[in-house]
Write an enzyme that holds these catalytic residues in place. Structure first.
Site, short mmCIF file in Angstrom:
data_model
loop_
_atom_site.label_atom_id
_atom_site.label_comp_id
_atom_site.label_asym_id
_atom_site.label_seq_id
_atom_site.Cartn_x
_atom_site.Cartn_y
_atom_site.Cartn_z
N ARG A 15 0.83 -1.21 0.00
CA ARG A 15 0.00 0.00 0.00
C ARG A 15 0.86 1.26 0.00
O ARG A 15 0.39 2.35 -0.29
CB ARG A 15 -0.93 0.00 1.23
CG ARG A 15 -2.04 -1.02 1.15
CD ARG A 15 -2.70 -1.25 2.49
NE ARG A 15 -1.90 -2.12 3.34
CZ ARG A 15 -2.25 -2.48 4.58
NH1 ARG A 15 -3.37 -2.04 5.11
NH2 ARG A 15 -1.46 -3.28 5.29
N LYS A 22 8.77 0.53 3.85
CA LYS A 22 8.21 1.68 4.58
C LYS A 22 8.95 1.97 5.87
O LYS A 22 9.07 3.11 6.29
CB LYS A 22 6.70 1.53 4.81
CG LYS A 22 6.25 0.29 5.50
CD LYS A 22 4.71 0.24 5.57
CE LYS A 22 4.25 -1.13 6.02
NZ LYS A 22 2.81 -1.22 6.16
N GLN A 71 11.15 -14.60 6.83
CA GLN A 71 9.80 -15.19 6.74
C GLN A 71 9.54 -15.60 5.29
O GLN A 71 9.70 -14.80 4.38
CB GLN A 71 8.75 -14.16 7.19
CG GLN A 71 7.33 -14.72 7.12
CD GLN A 71 6.26 -13.67 7.42
OE1 GLN A 71 6.57 -12.53 7.79
NE2 GLN A 71 5.01 -14.05 7.24
N GLY A 138 -7.23 -2.65 13.34
CA GLY A 138 -7.99 -3.69 14.03
C GLY A 138 -8.73 -3.03 15.19
O GLY A 138 -8.14 -2.25 15.96
N ASN A 223 0.57 2.75 6.69
CA ASN A 223 0.46 1.83 5.55
C ASN A 223 0.56 2.55 4.22
O ASN A 223 0.79 1.93 3.19
CB ASN A 223 -0.87 1.07 5.62
CG ASN A 223 -0.89 0.11 6.81
OD1 ASN A 223 0.14 -0.45 7.16
ND2 ASN A 223 -2.04 -0.06 7.42
N LYS A 330 31.07 24.78 4.93
CA LYS A 330 31.15 23.32 5.00
C LYS A 330 32.35 22.91 5.84
O LYS A 330 33.46 23.37 5.59
CB LYS A 330 31.26 22.77 3.57
CG LYS A 330 31.43 21.29 3.49
CD LYS A 330 32.70 20.96 2.73
CE LYS A 330 33.26 19.64 3.12
NZ LYS A 330 34.53 19.36 2.48
N ASN A 356 37.02 39.46 8.82
CA ASN A 356 35.94 39.82 7.91
C ASN A 356 36.20 39.19 6.55
O ASN A 356 37.27 39.40 5.96
CB ASN A 356 35.89 41.35 7.77
CG ASN A 356 34.69 41.80 6.97
OD1 ASN A 356 33.64 42.09 7.50
ND2 ASN A 356 34.87 41.83 5.65
N ALA A 359 32.54 39.95 0.33
CA ALA A 359 31.55 39.32 -0.55
C ALA A 359 32.23 38.50 -1.65
O ALA A 359 33.24 38.92 -2.21
CB ALA A 359 30.70 40.41 -1.18
N ASN A 365 38.83 24.55 -2.14
CA ASN A 365 39.29 23.46 -1.27
C ASN A 365 39.43 22.12 -1.99
O ASN A 365 39.75 21.12 -1.35
CB ASN A 365 38.33 23.28 -0.09
CG ASN A 365 36.92 22.91 -0.54
OD1 ASN A 365 36.53 23.24 -1.66
ND2 ASN A 365 36.19 22.22 0.30
C1 UD1 Z 1 -1.96 -4.61 11.62
C2 UD1 Z 1 -2.94 -5.35 12.56
C3 UD1 Z 1 -4.03 -4.38 12.99
C4 UD1 Z 1 -3.44 -3.16 13.66
C5 UD1 Z 1 -2.40 -2.51 12.73
C6 UD1 Z 1 -1.65 -1.44 13.49
C7 UD1 Z 1 -3.01 -7.72 12.01
C8 UD1 Z 1 -3.73 -8.79 11.31
N1 UD1 Z 1 -3.50 -6.48 11.87
O1 UD1 Z 1 -2.67 -4.29 10.44
O2 UD1 Z 1 -4.91 -5.02 13.89
O3 UD1 Z 1 -4.45 -2.24 14.01
O4 UD1 Z 1 -1.44 -3.47 12.27
O5 UD1 Z 1 -0.85 -0.70 12.63
O6 UD1 Z 1 -2.05 -8.00 12.68
N2 UD1 Z 1 4.33 -8.25 8.50
C9 UD1 Z 1 5.19 -9.31 8.52
N3 UD1 Z 1 4.84 -10.42 7.84
C10 UD1 Z 1 3.66 -10.55 7.17
C11 UD1 Z 1 2.79 -9.44 7.18
C12 UD1 Z 1 3.13 -8.30 7.87
O7 UD1 Z 1 6.27 -9.25 9.10
O8 UD1 Z 1 3.41 -11.60 6.58
C13 UD1 Z 1 4.73 -7.01 9.21
C14 UD1 Z 1 4.77 -5.79 8.28
O9 UD1 Z 1 6.05 -5.61 7.75
C15 UD1 Z 1 4.35 -4.66 9.22
C16 UD1 Z 1 3.52 -5.35 10.29
O10 UD1 Z 1 3.77 -6.72 10.20
O11 UD1 Z 1 5.46 -4.05 9.83
C17 UD1 Z 1 2.03 -5.09 10.12
O12 UD1 Z 1 1.61 -5.49 8.85
P1 UD1 Z 1 0.57 -4.63 8.04
O13 UD1 Z 1 0.29 -5.33 6.76
O14 UD1 Z 1 0.99 -3.23 7.96
O15 UD1 Z 1 -0.72 -4.77 8.99
P2 UD1 Z 1 -1.91 -3.76 9.11
O16 UD1 Z 1 -2.87 -3.98 7.98
O17 UD1 Z 1 -1.44 -2.39 9.30
MG MG Z 2 0.46 -1.55 9.10
#
Ligand code: UD1
Ligand code: MG
Length: 430
Positions: A15, A22, A71, A138, A223, A330, A356, A359, A365
């Site tokens: 997103r 990000k 992951q 959430g 996001n 600098k 001084n 201008a 340098n």
């Molecule tokens: C998530 C929460 C939401 C909360 C919000 C706060 C869940 C399902 N949702 O939503 O309840 O209000 O954050 O900002 O947890 N990430 C991983 N692996 C993955 C997916 C995500 O490491 O497979 C990491 C992302 O890099 C990120 C974080 O988890 O730093 C959150 O993921 P993101 O997709 O931004 O979740 P939100 O939709 O914001």
């Molecule tokens: Mg998020």
């Protein structure tokens, strides 16, 4: 007691629509990830930090000396936790889970959250927060004054959409709570495992569950670039209000940009459209005039800087100095009472007291390969449009005539001139 922090940062930032993950984008000069890591590192009780990355971004962590857990597949926040827990056989007593897209500005929150969770022997604690626009977060569902569940935006009914208590994404889990991680089922709408589903599982297991509400600076995940922009604006205002409360006059603060690590004494005036980046220190009574760009340097007391001055890193501007319009400094030391008022470049130089600089003076340098230094003594007068070709030393009380190109040292009290002789030829028009 062993506490392990796990930072989830394996998401693909879809997103955000940026090639840079990000968490490497910054707010007031500091990467979002670093706000998170610094807050974690400030909690003495945490003795292990695990970072979860996707394989494409592994290098970003290696560069910081961190070896992340990879992951694969990228299957949600619950999926990330499942994979690391199963692969690494973690054996801490508690786990703090944070999200790398969520800067934590006030470190105290994390400490209080952890202490409260431990002292109340809670197995699963969620850090929650009230927001005016909960869209995308959430929602925290409370029933009979107890945390019942967290429902994601996509799964909310009409009433749940109105809840403005949200999940910050920060959890504190006991060993018992996290051991249920494999019971999380895939959310069918998104085909991901949600960490938030662990709440209902822990309920079924009769574990102690609670939510701790953050009432300090906001903890909000970003996001999209617009969400980052909003948070950046909030944090800029916070930094500027703090300075104004400490006695710094910022005129039209909405036009001034200030980064983390900027230290400004009371009585300083900052005019509109000034940029102060990273580790700038400014002493009392100094005025920074409009359109000046000042970075990683120190400015003494009662100085006048700008308008339109650029002070680059590793410079030291001493008390009562005046740096005027279109002057670039600098990596130089400018002593007390020096005046460089117009259109000059001073780089890799040391300028003595009360000198001084006229201008258009340039310290040359760079010879195309190396950076070379210039030293100019106290009480000198450097005439306009002089080119001082480094390496060169000019002694105390020396006088350099306007337009000179100085390539040899000038001793104390000498007058130096280097320019072609003027010829005036008669009868220009026949
Ligand atoms: C998530 C929460 C939401 C909360 C919000 C706060 C869940 C399902 N949702 O939503 O309840 O209000 O954050 O900002 O947890 N990430 C991983 N692996 C993955 C997916 C995500 O490491 O497979 C990491 C992302 O890099 C990120 C974080 O988890 O730093 C959150 O993921 P993101 O997709 O931004 O979740 P939100 O939709 O914001
Ligand atoms: Mg998020």
């Amino acid at each position: 007691m062993k506490i392990c922090a796990i930072v989830l940062s394996a998401g693909r930032s879809k997103r955000f629509k940026s090639s840079l993950p990000k968490y490497l984008h910054s707010i007031a000069g500091k990467a979002i990830l670093d706000y998170n890591l610094d807050a974690i590192r400030s909690v003495k009780k945490i003795n292990k930090i695990e970072i979860i990355s996707n394989k494409e971004n592994k290098k970003n962590f290696i560069e910081k000396g961190i070896s992340p857990f990879i992951q694969n597949p990228i299957n949600g926040t619950g999926g990330a936790l499942k994979q690391i827990f199963n692969a690494k056989k973690l054996n801490s007593d508690y786990y703090l889970v944070t999200l790398s897209d969520t800067p934590i500005f006030d470190y105290k929150i994390l400490r209080n959250f952890i202490n409260k969770s431990i002292s109340s022997k809670t197995d699963l604690s969620v850090l929650s927060q009230e927001v005016s626009n909960p869209h995308g977060y959430g929602r925290i569902v409370i029933k009979d004054k107890k945390l019942k569940s967290i429902v994601e935006e996509n799964d909310c009914d009409i009433d749940q959409k109105k809840i403005n208590l949200i999940n910050t994404g920060i959890f504190f889990l006991s060993k018992k709570a996290i051991s249920n991680i494999n019971l999380i089922k895939k959310n069918l709408k998104k085909s991901e495992f949600y960490i938030t589903d662990l709440i209902e599982i822990c309920h079924q297991k009769k574990l102690k569950i609670d939510t701790y509400q953050n009432r300090s600076l906001p903890i909000q995940g970003v996001n999209t670039i617009l969400e980052l922009q909003d948070l950046d604006k909030f944090y800029q205002n916070f930094l500027k209000q703090k300075l104004m409360n400490e006695g710094v006059r910022i005129i039209h603060p909405e036009t001034v940009y200030i980064e983390n690590g900027v230290n400004i004494s009371e009585g300083v005036i900052i005019e509109p459209n000034v940029v102060l980046k990273s580790n700038v220190n400014i002493g009392r009574g100094t005025i920074i005039k409009s359109f000046s760009y000042i970075e990683d340097c120190s400015v003494g007391i009662n100085c006048q800087i700008g308008p339109f001055a650029r002070i680059r890193p590793e410079s030291k501007i001493s008390n009562y100095a005046k740096i005027g319009n279109f002057v670039e400094i600098k990596k130089s030391s400018i002593s007390e009472g020096v005046k460089i008022n117009h259109l000059s470049y001073v780089g890799d130089a040391n300028i003595g007291k009360n000198t001084n600089i006229g201008a258009g003076t340039i310290t040359c340098n760079y010879d195309g390969k190396n950076k070379l230094s210039t030293k100019i003594g106290n009480n000198c007068f450097i005439g306009s449009n002089a080119s001082i070709v480094a390496p060169v030393k000019i002694g105390n009380s020396a006088y350099v005539a306007a337009g000179s190109v100085i390539t040899k040292n000038v001793k104390n009290n000498q007058f130096s001139i280097s320019r072609t002789k003027q010829k005036n030829i008669k009868n220009r028009i026949k």
